[in-house]
Motif scaffolding. Structure first.
Motif, PDB file in Angstrom:
ATOM      1  N   UNK A   1     -47.761  39.924  13.994  1.00  0.00           N
ATOM      2  CA  UNK A   1     -46.454  40.314  14.506  1.00  0.00           C
ATOM      3  C   UNK A   1     -46.554  40.845  15.930  1.00  0.00           C
ATOM      4  N   UNK A   2     -47.620  41.563  16.231  1.00  0.00           N
ATOM      5  CA  UNK A   2     -47.774  42.131  17.563  1.00  0.00           C
ATOM      6  C   UNK A   2     -47.972  41.050  18.629  1.00  0.00           C
ATOM      7  N   UNK A   3     -48.511  39.885  18.237  1.00  0.00           N
ATOM      8  CA  UNK A   3     -48.874  38.863  19.215  1.00  0.00           C
ATOM      9  C   UNK A   3     -47.921  37.672  19.264  1.00  0.00           C
TER      10      UNK A   3
ATOM     11  N   UNK B   1     -34.304  34.487  12.648  1.00  0.00           N
ATOM     12  CA  UNK B   1     -35.356  35.419  13.064  1.00  0.00           C
ATOM     13  C   UNK B   1     -35.536  36.534  12.044  1.00  0.00           C
ATOM     14  N   UNK B   2     -36.736  37.137  12.080  1.00  0.00           N
ATOM     15  CA  UNK B   2     -37.017  38.372  11.372  1.00  0.00           C
ATOM     16  C   UNK B   2     -37.348  39.421  12.423  1.00  0.00           C
ATOM     17  N   UNK B   3     -37.336  40.669  12.019  1.00  0.00           N
ATOM     18  CA  UNK B   3     -37.509  41.758  12.983  1.00  0.00           C
ATOM     19  C   UNK B   3     -38.579  42.730  12.502  1.00  0.00           C
ATOM     20  N   UNK B   4     -39.534  42.958  13.380  1.00  0.00           N
ATOM     21  CA  UNK B   4     -40.643  43.883  13.115  1.00  0.00           C
ATOM     22  C   UNK B   4     -40.389  45.137  13.945  1.00  0.00           C
ATOM     23  N   UNK B   5     -40.258  46.273  13.292  1.00  0.00           N
ATOM     24  CA  UNK B   5     -39.839  47.497  13.975  1.00  0.00           C
ATOM     25  C   UNK B   5     -41.037  48.165  14.658  1.00  0.00           C
ATOM     26  N   UNK B   6     -40.926  48.317  15.956  1.00  0.00           N
ATOM     27  CA  UNK B   6     -41.958  48.992  16.736  1.00  0.00           C
ATOM     28  C   UNK B   6     -41.623  50.467  16.941  1.00  0.00           C
TER      29      UNK B   6
ATOM     30  N   UNK C   1     -31.998  50.380   1.975  1.00  0.00           N
ATOM     31  CA  UNK C   1     -33.247  51.018   2.412  1.00  0.00           C
ATOM     32  C   UNK C   1     -33.114  51.452   3.859  1.00  0.00           C
ATOM     33  N   UNK C   2     -34.009  52.334   4.258  1.00  0.00           N
ATOM     34  CA  UNK C   2     -34.138  52.719   5.663  1.00  0.00           C
ATOM     35  C   UNK C   2     -35.528  52.294   6.103  1.00  0.00           C
ATOM     36  N   UNK C   3     -35.573  51.431   7.087  1.00  0.00           N
ATOM     37  CA  UNK C   3     -36.856  50.917   7.579  1.00  0.00           C
ATOM     38  C   UNK C   3     -37.240  51.659   8.856  1.00  0.00           C
ATOM     39  N   UNK C   4     -38.531  51.794   9.071  1.00  0.00           N
ATOM     40  CA  UNK C   4     -39.017  52.494  10.251  1.00  0.00           C
ATOM     41  C   UNK C   4     -40.195  51.748  10.854  1.00  0.00           C
ATOM     42  N   UNK C   5     -40.930  52.407  11.713  1.00  0.00           N
ATOM     43  CA  UNK C   5     -42.018  51.790  12.467  1.00  0.00           C
ATOM     44  C   UNK C   5     -42.976  51.005  11.574  1.00  0.00           C
ATOM     45  N   UNK C   6     -43.349  49.803  12.017  1.00  0.00           N
ATOM     46  CA  UNK C   6     -44.274  48.901  11.333  1.00  0.00           C
ATOM     47  C   UNK C   6     -43.698  48.292  10.061  1.00  0.00           C
ATOM     48  N   UNK C   7     -42.375  48.249   9.954  1.00  0.00           N
ATOM     49  CA  UNK C   7     -41.747  47.604   8.811  1.00  0.00           C
ATOM     50  C   UNK C   7     -41.101  46.294   9.257  1.00  0.00           C
TER      51      UNK C   7
ATOM     52  N   UNK D   1     -37.047  49.944  19.321  1.00  0.00           N
ATOM     53  CA  UNK D   1     -37.643  48.734  19.883  1.00  0.00           C
ATOM     54  C   UNK D   1     -38.085  47.858  18.721  1.00  0.00           C
ATOM     55  N   UNK D   2     -37.748  46.574  18.771  1.00  0.00           N
ATOM     56  CA  UNK D   2     -38.129  45.649  17.709  1.00  0.00           C
ATOM     57  C   UNK D   2     -38.785  44.413  18.308  1.00  0.00           C
ATOM     58  N   UNK D   3     -39.667  43.816  17.523  1.00  0.00           N
ATOM     59  CA  UNK D   3     -40.226  42.517  17.872  1.00  0.00           C
ATOM     60  C   UNK D   3     -39.466  41.458  17.096  1.00  0.00           C
ATOM     61  N   UNK D   4     -38.978  40.444  17.784  1.00  0.00           N
ATOM     62  CA  UNK D   4     -38.217  39.368  17.153  1.00  0.00           C
ATOM     63  C   UNK D   4     -39.186  38.253  16.770  1.00  0.00           C
ATOM     64  N   UNK D   5     -39.231  37.942  15.464  1.00  0.00           N
ATOM     65  CA  UNK D   5     -40.171  36.945  14.951  1.00  0.00           C
ATOM     66  C   UNK D   5     -39.402  35.707  14.514  1.00  0.00           C
TER      67      UNK D   5
END
Length: 229
Positions: A14-16, A38-43, A62-68, A93-97
């Motif tokens: 996800x980071x790359x 898209x999916x979203x990875x929470x930074x 649910x409540x999602x947080x960092x690294x979810x 900040x989120x990563x868009x996958x």
């Protein structure tokens, strides 16, 4: 790998493989019934995943947080639409996958496939436990189990109980249960009279956790399953 969390292998992917977006509080990552690509990875930040029912009430899942990861229900679906809303509870900040890219990676990497299946299974078990409480014990069961889950996710032990460090309004608590603020007001008032909880500046302190567990016939699920995250 902890079966209830995303592994380092998944984090590295996800980071790359993403582009990063800064999202302001109150903005939606996506809304239900819109096309999903898209999916979203929470930074950074917290994201509320919820659904609006036909009569206008909101059910917070649910409540999602960092690294979810958010939006996972669209994987390997043809022309999918998002089933939930995902809204930022704070600036983040989120990563868009790309859904297509992640599916290709899962199909070609058996280790990653097993890991994401394990993680998805854990999310499913959390939802099943929540719906069990709602169906078997009604509004009271939904509310009491929400307090237990909040204590596991955001609770800090103090001398006389457990303080839920994240403040919630009564309406926000009601959204976790799919009920009204007035119903939650009444249940909280009764719990305060019974010396089960106290509330100060929006923060709930649970004085008698065992009472809540007994009232919903708690099955003592692993703490990783019994969370609001």
């Amino acid at each position: 790998m902890n079966e209830f969390t995303l592994s380092n292998r998944m984090h590295a992917f996800f980071d790359n493989r993403h582009h990063v977006k800064r999202i302001e509080k109150g903005c939606f990552l996506f809304q239900e019934n819109t096309l999903a690509s898209d999916l979203y990875y929470i930074l950074k930040g917290k994201v509320e995943v919820s659904k609006v029912v036909p009569d206008g009430r909101e059910l917070t899942m649910r409540i999602c947080s960092e690294n979810d990861l958010v939006g996972e229900t669209v994987l390997f679906s043809q022309n999918p639409k998002y089933m939930m809303n995902a809204k930022m509870l704070e600036d983040g900040v989120v990563a868009v996958i790309s859904k297509e890219l992640l599916e290709e990676k899962i199909a070609s990497d058996s280790h990653l496939a097993v890991e994401i299946m394990t993680w998805l299974s854990a999310q499913n078990r959390k939802n099943q436990a929540k719906f069990r409480d709602m169906l078997l014990h009604g509004k009271k069961g939904a509310f009491y189990s929400t307090l237990i889950r909040l204590s596991n996710s955001y609770g800090t032990e103090v001398e006389d109980g457990i303080v839920i460090t994240l403040p919630f309004t009564n309406q926000e608590l009601a959204n976790f249960c799919g009920t009204s603020r007035e119903v939650v007001n009444r249940m909280l008032s009764q719990l305060r009279k019974n010396n089960v909880v106290t509330i100060k500046k929006g923060r709930i302190k649970i004085l008698n956790l065992e009472y809540l567990k007994q009232e919903i016939d708690c099955e003592n699920c692993p703490i990783e399953i019994c969370t609001i995250e």
